[in-house]
Motif scaffolding. Structure first.
Motif, PDB file in Angstrom:
ATOM      1  N   LEU A 505       0.834  -1.207   0.000  1.00 60.18           N
ATOM      2  CA  LEU A 505       0.000   0.000   0.000  1.00 60.18           C
ATOM      3  C   LEU A 505       0.866   1.252   0.000  1.00 60.18           C
ATOM      4  CD1 LEU A 505      -2.868  -0.804   2.554  1.00 60.18           C
ATOM      5  CD2 LEU A 505      -3.105  -0.475   0.094  1.00 60.18           C
ATOM      6  N   PRO A 506       0.435   2.322  -0.718  1.00 60.44           N
ATOM      7  CA  PRO A 506       1.169   3.587  -0.655  1.00 60.44           C
ATOM      8  C   PRO A 506       1.166   4.155   0.762  1.00 60.44           C
ATOM      9  CG  PRO A 506      -0.417   3.575  -2.458  1.00 60.44           C
ATOM     10  CD  PRO A 506      -0.706   2.374  -1.628  1.00 60.44           C
ATOM     11  N   GLN A 507       2.195   4.879   1.105  1.00 59.46           N
ATOM     12  CA  GLN A 507       2.319   5.443   2.443  1.00 59.46           C
ATOM     13  C   GLN A 507       1.164   6.383   2.755  1.00 59.46           C
ATOM     14  OE1 GLN A 507       4.487   4.503   4.693  1.00 59.46           O
ATOM     15  NE2 GLN A 507       3.619   5.877   6.243  1.00 59.46           N
ATOM     16  N   VAL A 510      -1.661   4.476   4.201  1.00 57.05           N
ATOM     17  CA  VAL A 510      -1.353   3.804   5.468  1.00 57.05           C
ATOM     18  C   VAL A 510      -1.335   4.775   6.643  1.00 57.05           C
ATOM     19  CG1 VAL A 510       0.384   2.459   6.701  1.00 57.05           C
ATOM     20  CG2 VAL A 510      -0.076   2.002   4.280  1.00 57.05           C
ATOM     21  N   ALA A 511      -0.873   5.992   6.381  1.00 57.54           N
ATOM     22  CA  ALA A 511      -0.688   6.977   7.455  1.00 57.54           C
ATOM     23  C   ALA A 511      -1.994   7.244   8.196  1.00 57.54           C
ATOM     24  CB  ALA A 511      -0.137   8.275   6.868  1.00 57.54           C
ATOM     25  N   GLY A 512      -1.952   7.150   9.523  1.00 61.79           N
ATOM     26  CA  GLY A 512      -3.100   7.456  10.368  1.00 61.79           C
ATOM     27  C   GLY A 512      -4.173   6.392  10.390  1.00 61.79           C
ATOM     28  N   THR A 513      -3.916   5.205   9.841  1.00 63.49           N
ATOM     29  CA  THR A 513      -4.900   4.132   9.832  1.00 63.49           C
ATOM     30  C   THR A 513      -4.323   2.886  10.508  1.00 63.49           C
ATOM     31  OG1 THR A 513      -4.192   3.137   7.742  1.00 63.49           O
ATOM     32  CG2 THR A 513      -5.676   5.019   7.602  1.00 63.49           C
ATOM     33  N   HIS A 514      -5.163   1.845  10.546  1.00 63.28           N
ATOM     34  CA  HIS A 514      -4.715   0.555  11.082  1.00 63.28           C
ATOM     35  C   HIS A 514      -4.025  -0.288  10.013  1.00 63.28           C
ATOM     36  CE1 HIS A 514      -6.796   1.228  14.847  1.00 63.28           C
ATOM     37  NE2 HIS A 514      -7.919   1.486  14.201  1.00 63.28           N
ATOM     38  N   ASN A 515      -3.927   0.258   8.793  1.00 64.52           N
ATOM     39  CA  ASN A 515      -3.400  -0.532   7.683  1.00 64.52           C
ATOM     40  C   ASN A 515      -1.877  -0.536   7.634  1.00 64.52           C
ATOM     41  OD1 ASN A 515      -5.929  -1.284   6.747  1.00 64.52           O
ATOM     42  ND2 ASN A 515      -6.163   0.616   5.583  1.00 64.52           N
ATOM     43  N   ASN A 516      -1.243  -0.704   8.785  1.00 61.55           N
ATOM     44  CA  ASN A 516       0.197  -0.929   8.798  1.00 61.55           C
ATOM     45  C   ASN A 516       0.433  -2.372   9.250  1.00 61.55           C
ATOM     46  OD1 ASN A 516       0.030  -0.950  11.714  1.00 61.55           O
ATOM     47  ND2 ASN A 516       0.014   1.294  11.626  1.00 61.55           N
TER      48      ASN A 516
END
Length: 690
Positions: A505-507, A510-516
């Motif tokens: 996923l593009p950064q 991802v930023a500020g979400t649970h998608n890390n």
């Protein structure tokens, strides 16, 4: 067969007339109720005859299977031939002014030819109560006394309906010549409702779509609107045809006498928020979706009572008490006629599997409401806060004040719950928020897509479980049908695929979400624990025989998961709501045109660019070829010159001296055969080479 002609069979009112008259037994309307129950409609009257309907069409492509014959309306000769074969002729002019001229022509032609009629013919003109719009009350001191058929000679028409009252007068007049040959009737219809709606369709559609929180009421809304269900109007017309009542001018209205404000508020309560707002009459004139005729009808104010219907007809009413009293059944009929059925979908699956991506596309295609956890909680809290804020207002009644206090108390409960659960709400509150959302009018009207909820079997049972009944009568449904999705989709993928997807996923996403990676692993672990093989939320739906549609996401390599979306569309099939409005179609067509222009411009630009590149490449290759060819030719020339030096030396030393002398000698002697002479000379003079 007894033949009945009805104009424009594919129109709103005519379709109901067709249904009410077609294949009915002659004499049915004249039977006593007890006799009719005993003998049944199949008795077919005294002679066993039944009615068959023929007529014209507004749209030649329309399909009206109940009609026995379609008459071309563009040929007056063929039309009159058809009318002369009929026992009854019905012309509806109530919802269009374009049919008035044809109705006038038809009654005048029939009147001229009535001496040739073997039996009596009945002509029914279905008009509108707008021909009474300017009639003054019988007694100014008693404005609540309703108009009846006896007052029809005093009627004064609305300025836009002068053609209609002229047609009414002509029909009544020509029917007085010879009643044994031609009997004529005028049925002045109230504003029709039911069967998908026509005049009131603007309000029903606006409320169903939910675009406006408050339905508009034009003016003060206190004008009394005479109404009638379209099927009741059709029954009245059948009664006129079959029983030929003594009254020649008939008011077709129900007993409601509701105001416009009451009618609009009732529609709003049944399909929307229940709220209305008053707009000026001038603003009402420019509302999209209303014709001038419909606006004029909505603004009429008449108190009317149909005495002929009560005294001379045996009616089986659909909605005698009016639209408001019968609103629930009218709404059901409206949705069925218009094909407005909600689509309810639930999309489940592990985190990062693409639930929101798929749900958003389905919502856009089917015009559904996207129900997400964060949005549901946010909307619920905002609503509770608004209600609680009313407790500080002085402009509230006792009921509103009690509701506001309850909302205020509930906010405190939620606050405490949030603190106890470390920033999260308990399942019971989440379930309540979701129930309120799914039970809202927009979700019940159009439908919804549940995005990733419920997560567990327990949550599913609490959310979709049956409502508690006040009594024990009847068998209870195993679930709440109003909330239960018709399609459950399970997007399946293994952990390795989901990890790979999140890593790529593009950064920015991802930023500020649970998608890390860390968040995904935690959520995946929780999901797998909550959905073990024997205890999953999908088992709950399986038990109810709502079998989930399983789609393996790792097999979908299309952009934006379009293949998965298309697979779901194949199961749901066509949308069940309104198509695009003319404005939306125009915007879409404009967008498509612009996209086409941009696409063609881009294609031309790409083509020109490619041609330029190819031209430059071709020129470069030609230049390289020319240079290489010149180089090769030069090298060949140099090589030839190099190889020719020894040969020239040899020739100059050993050949050229003797050959030159021989040529000079040939020139001097000039023999007859110079070549032979030269060869003899060279042979003799051949120098000896050591």
């Amino acid at each position: 067969m007894a033949r009945v002609f009805v104009n424009r069979l594919d129109d709103y009112i005519s379709k109901s007339i067709l249904k009410a008259v077609s294949d009915k037994a002659v004499g049915t309307a004249r039977k006593d109720e007890e006799e009719e129950e005993e003998e049944g409609a199949e008795a077919g009257g005294a002679d066993g005859a039944k009615y068959e309907v023929i007529g014209t069409l507004r749209d030649e492509k329309s399909h009206v299977p109940l009609a026995k014959e379609i008459v071309p309306s563009d040929s007056k000769t063929q039309l009159m031939e058809a009318l002369l074969t009929c026992d009854a002729i019905v012309y509806n002019i109530s919802d269009t002014a374009t049919e008035v001229e044809e109705a006038m022509w038809a009654i005048q032609e029939l009147h001229e030819k009535m001496s040739s009629f073997a039996t009596v013919k009945v002509f029914v003109c279905v008009s509108t109560v707008l021909t009474w719009a300017k009639t003054k009350p019988l007694n100014p001191d008693e404005p609540d006394v309703p108009f009846t058929e006896e007052d029809y000679r005093r009627r004064r028409t609305h300025p836009n309906f002068k053609e209609h009252i002229t047609a009414e007068k002509e029909v009544i007049k020509l029917g007085k010549t010879d009643k044994s040959k031609l009997q004529t009737y005028v049925v002045a219809s109230g504003l029709q409702y039911g069967a998908g709606e026509d005049i009131f369709h603007y309000f029903f559609k606006s409320a169903w779509m939910g675009r406006e929180k408050e339905l508009p009421v034009f003016g003060d809304g206190q004008n009394v609107v005479p109404t009638i269900h379209v099927d009741d109007l059709a029954s009245i017309i059948f009664n006129v045809i079959d029983s030929k009542p003594k009254t020649k001018y008939i008011l077709a209205v129900d007993e409601s006498n509701n105001t416009l404000e009451d009618l609009v508020r009732s529609v709003s309560k049944g399909l929307s928020t229940g709220r209305i707002s008053h707009v000026s009459k001038e603003d009402g004139l420019i509302v999209d979706g209303l014709t001038q005729m419909q606006y004029d009808e909505l603004m009429v104010s008449l108190l009317m009572e149909g005495t002929c219907i009560k005294e001379e007809m045996k009616m089986t009413w659909v909605a005698e008490s009016g639209l408001i009293e019968n609103m629930p059944s009218i709404i059901v009929q409206y949705k069925e006629e218009r094909g407005l059925l909600p689509i309810k979908i639930c999309i489940l699956g592990p985190p990062a599997v693409g639930k929101t991506t798929v749900a958003s596309q389905l919502c856009k295609h089917y015009k559904l409401h996207h129900v997400k956890m964060a949005d549901v909680i946010k909307e619920a809290l905002e609503l509770i806060e608004r209600r609680a804020a009313r407790s500080d207002s002085n402009d509230v009644n006792e009921d509103d004040d009690e509701a506001a206090q309850e909302a205020k108390d509930y906010l405190e409960v939620l606050k405490d719950d949030l603190e106890e659960n470390k920033g999260r709400y308990s399942t019971q509150h989440i379930i309540k928020f979701f129930k309120d959302k799914l039970q809202s009018m927009p979700c019940q009207n159009q439908g919804f897509v549940l995005d990733g909820f419920p997560k567990t079997e327990e949550e599913a049972r609490e959310l979709f479980g049956p409502e508690e009944k006040d009594d024990d009568d009847g068998e209870q449904d195993p679930y709440n049908k109003a909330l239960m999705p018709e399609l459950v989709v399970s997007l399946d993928a293994d952990n390795a695929f989901l990890k790979e997807r999140v890593i790529n996923l593009p950064q920015s996403q991802v930023a500020g979400t649970h998608n890390n990676e860390e968040g995904l692993l935690r959520r995946l672990k929780s999901f797998r624990e909550q959905n073990e093989e024997d205890v999953t939320v999908l088992n709950y739906f399986d038990e109810l025989e709502i079998h989930p549609l399983h789609i393996r996401v790792s097999d979908d390599t299309s952009e934006n998961m379009s293949k998965t979306v298309e697979d779901i569309k194949k199961v749901i099939k066509e949308p069940r709501n309104y198509g695009l409005t003319p404005e939306e179609k125009e915007i879409l067509e404009k967008k498509e045109r612009e996209e086409k222009i941009l696409r063609e411009a881009k294609e031309r630009e790409e083509k020109d660019k490619q041609e330029t590149i190819e031209r430059e490449l071709r020129a470069k290759r030609e230049q390289e070829w020319s240079e290489r060819l010149a180089q090769v030719q030069k090298e060949e020339q140099e090589m030839l010159e190099t190889h020719s030096i020894p040969l020239r030396n040899y020739l100059m030393r050993h050949v050229m001296p003797t050959l030159t002398e021989g040529l000079i000698e040939v020139c001097k002697v000039r023999p007859d055969d110079p070549v032979d002479y030269l060869s003899e000379y060279l042979f003799k003079s051949n120098p000896q080479i050591d």
